[in-house]
Motif scaffolding. Structure first.
Motif, PDB file in Angstrom:
ATOM      1  N   GLN A 132      15.503   2.348   6.404  1.00 26.78           N
ATOM      2  CA  GLN A 132      14.412   2.418   5.433  1.00 26.78           C
ATOM      3  C   GLN A 132      14.771   1.679   4.149  1.00 26.78           C
ATOM      4  O   GLN A 132      13.896   1.100   3.500  1.00 26.78           O
ATOM      5  CB  GLN A 132      14.082   3.891   5.116  1.00 26.78           C
ATOM      6  CG  GLN A 132      12.832   4.074   4.270  1.00 26.78           C
ATOM      7  CD  GLN A 132      11.608   3.424   4.895  1.00 26.78           C
ATOM      8  OE1 GLN A 132      11.333   3.591   6.074  1.00 26.78           O
ATOM      9  NE2 GLN A 132      10.871   2.646   4.102  1.00 26.78           N
ATOM     10  N   SER A 136      12.297  -1.143   2.716  1.00 19.33           N
ATOM     11  CA  SER A 136      11.770  -1.073   1.345  1.00 19.33           C
ATOM     12  C   SER A 136      12.177  -2.300   0.549  1.00 19.33           C
ATOM     13  O   SER A 136      11.384  -2.848  -0.226  1.00 19.33           O
ATOM     14  CB  SER A 136      12.288   0.192   0.647  1.00 19.33           C
ATOM     15  OG  SER A 136      11.886   1.353   1.331  1.00 19.33           O
ATOM     16  N   GLU A 139      10.009  -5.266   1.409  1.00 22.48           N
ATOM     17  CA  GLU A 139       8.643  -5.147   0.894  1.00 22.48           C
ATOM     18  C   GLU A 139       8.579  -5.403  -0.602  1.00 22.48           C
ATOM     19  O   GLU A 139       7.554  -5.835  -1.132  1.00 22.48           O
ATOM     20  CB  GLU A 139       8.083  -3.760   1.223  1.00 22.48           C
ATOM     21  CG  GLU A 139       7.844  -3.553   2.716  1.00 22.48           C
ATOM     22  CD  GLU A 139       7.463  -2.128   3.043  1.00 22.48           C
ATOM     23  OE1 GLU A 139       7.662  -1.245   2.169  1.00 22.48           O
ATOM     24  OE2 GLU A 139       6.977  -1.877   4.170  1.00 22.48           O
ATOM     25  N   GLU A 140       9.690  -5.130  -1.309  1.00 24.68           N
ATOM     26  CA  GLU A 140       9.706  -5.329  -2.747  1.00 24.68           C
ATOM     27  C   GLU A 140       9.928  -6.786  -3.129  1.00 24.68           C
ATOM     28  O   GLU A 140       9.643  -7.185  -4.256  1.00 24.68           O
ATOM     29  CB  GLU A 140      10.806  -4.456  -3.366  1.00 24.68           C
ATOM     30  CG  GLU A 140      10.510  -2.959  -3.289  1.00 24.68           C
ATOM     31  CD  GLU A 140      11.705  -2.116  -3.678  1.00 24.68           C
ATOM     32  OE1 GLU A 140      12.695  -2.698  -4.181  1.00 24.68           O
ATOM     33  OE2 GLU A 140      11.658  -0.892  -3.475  1.00 24.68           O
ATOM     34  N   SER A 402       8.055  12.403   1.885  1.00 24.37           N
ATOM     35  CA  SER A 402       6.879  11.628   1.472  1.00 24.37           C
ATOM     36  C   SER A 402       5.832  12.516   0.836  1.00 24.37           C
ATOM     37  O   SER A 402       5.082  12.092  -0.053  1.00 24.37           O
ATOM     38  CB  SER A 402       6.301  10.882   2.673  1.00 24.37           C
ATOM     39  OG  SER A 402       5.873  11.796   3.658  1.00 24.37           O
TER      40      SER A 402
END
Length: 406
Positions: A132, A136, A139-140, A402
């Motif tokens: 993960q 992440s 995606e950043e 989450s």
């Protein structure tokens, strides 16, 4: 010689991981170097993934003594990601160069590796946490940064391709010291503490009265501290947000403890021309048991719900191609110990459906296909139980985490 292949697998977001797929054979030292390797994480199109596979293949044919290891600082602990030749490590470094995640990487050569405290990922939950992190991170990254970092990494591949057969070969492409010096100064806190060769123990002579007095004083001091801590604790008032967090945490723990993965009631039973099918409730999931009528072959397919188990049943019944592949599970039980088992026979269509069904979960990380059954593997049903339990734990914790930020 073992039959093996490296295949890029989409993990989530823009990230792909590369993990060796075993097919048969015991393997030689070059192949075994991949067996304890955490997946290589990268991002980009086919050009990038193809470059990684080619670089890893070249790396596997070179002496392991010249390998370098990539370590990740995970919450103050060093986790071993993978080991390969310096040119592979440099490709990896350039891919993640422009993201804060790069500050958590450490590059160490084999000679220095024994001086540091490090471990591979110790549990499936930890493996998912690392995965993960990379998802992440990808995606950043802005599209422009991804493109420039990808191009920088591909330059390493072009350099390797150009100089592979030149004098010095791939050994001369990247200087290992340039990578090691990037991180050695940051790794002092992870150095193993060396015990002194001679330990001096001072022995004091106490009389019985002095020793009794010392014990009483220590006990009295401890009681005073405990009373003080309890008094302060009684003054503590939880906010509504803290209370809600503790309640959610308790629910998560209760949910993990309550679910037991074992064969429950039969939800559906079907008899076909070649197979008998039984779908059982199985903890938080369903389990499809496929028994061959002509042989003693039994397959187990864990599925998330009854609908998916029925669809897998139809895939087996309508199968036009032979069931010539084996669905296998592997799981880490200790730091350096993994166990595997063949749990089902299938064809490509069934394996594709199974992989799509569990994509993005820890189950997909545990499963792989083989063209031959595993020898001396763990009992299939026991392995299914352990993998399902771990997958459920990871899912419960992920959902609970989450929900706190929803």
């Amino acid at each position: 010689m073992a039959n093996w292949k490296l295949t890029p697998t989409h993990i989530g977001g823009n990230v792909f991981g590369i993990t060796p797929e075993w097919t048969s054979g015991g393997g030689c030292y070059r192949v075994k170097r991949f067996s304890t390797q955490f997946p290589f994480f990268g991002y980009g199109g086919e050009e990038v993934s193809d470059a990684v596979i080619q670089l890893l293949r070249w790396s596997s044919k070179m002496p392991p003594a010249k390998d370098m290891s990539v370590l990740l600082n995970l919450d103050g602990r060093l986790v071993h990601l993978f080991s390969a030749q310096p040119f592979v490590v440099e490709f990896f470094r350039r891919l993640w160069l422009r993201h804060p995640l790069s500050d958590q990487f450490h590059y160490v050569d084999v000679e220095r590796l024994a001086k540091y405290e490090f471990h591979p990922a110790q549990s499936m939950t930890e493996q998912m946490a690392i995965t993960q992190m990379f998802v992440s991170a990808s995606e950043e990254l802005a599209a422009r940064v991804r493109a420039s970092s990808g191009n920088a990494a591909l330059k390493v591949f072009k350099l390797c391709k150009k100089n592979r057969k030149a004098t010095g070969g791939l050994d001369a492409v990247i200087e290992p010291n340039s990578l090691v010096n990037l991180s050695l100064w940051k790794m002092r806190e992870f150095l193993k503490t060396e015990l002194p060769l001679i330990t001096v123990t001072r022995i004091e002579n106490y009389s019985i009265d002095e020793l009794s007095h010392t014990k009483k004083s220590a006990r009295s001091e401890s009681l005073i501290k405990i009373k003080s801590m309890n008094k302060e604790r009684s003054k503590l008032h939880l906010t509504s947000e803290d209370a809600e967090f503790l309640a959610d945490t308790k629910k998560v723990v209760d949910a993990e403890r309550e679910v037991k993965f074992s064969l429950g009631k039969i939800l559906q039973r079907t008899v076909g021309h070649e197979h008998e099918f039984a779908i059982y409730s199985y903890g938080a999931y369903c389990l499809l048991e496929v028994s061959s009528i002509d042989t003693d072959q039994v397959s187990y397919f864990p599925m998330r719900d009854l609908h998916s188990a029925k669809k897998m049943t139809r895939l087996v019944q309508s199968s036009g191609s032979p069931l010539d592949k084996y669905l296998c599970f592997k799981i880490s039980v200790e730091i350096d110990l993994r166990e595997s088992a063949s749990v089902a026979v299938a064809n490509d269509a069934m394996l594709d459906f199974f992989n799509d069904h569990w994509a993005g979960t820890s189950m997909s990380f545990c499963s792989y296909s083989s063209s031959a059954p595993l020898v001396d593997g763990v009992d299939a049903l026991l392995m299914v139980e352990r993998v399902c339990f771990s997958s459920h734990q990871a899912g419960v914790r992920s959902n609970a985490g989450s929900s706190l930020f929803a």
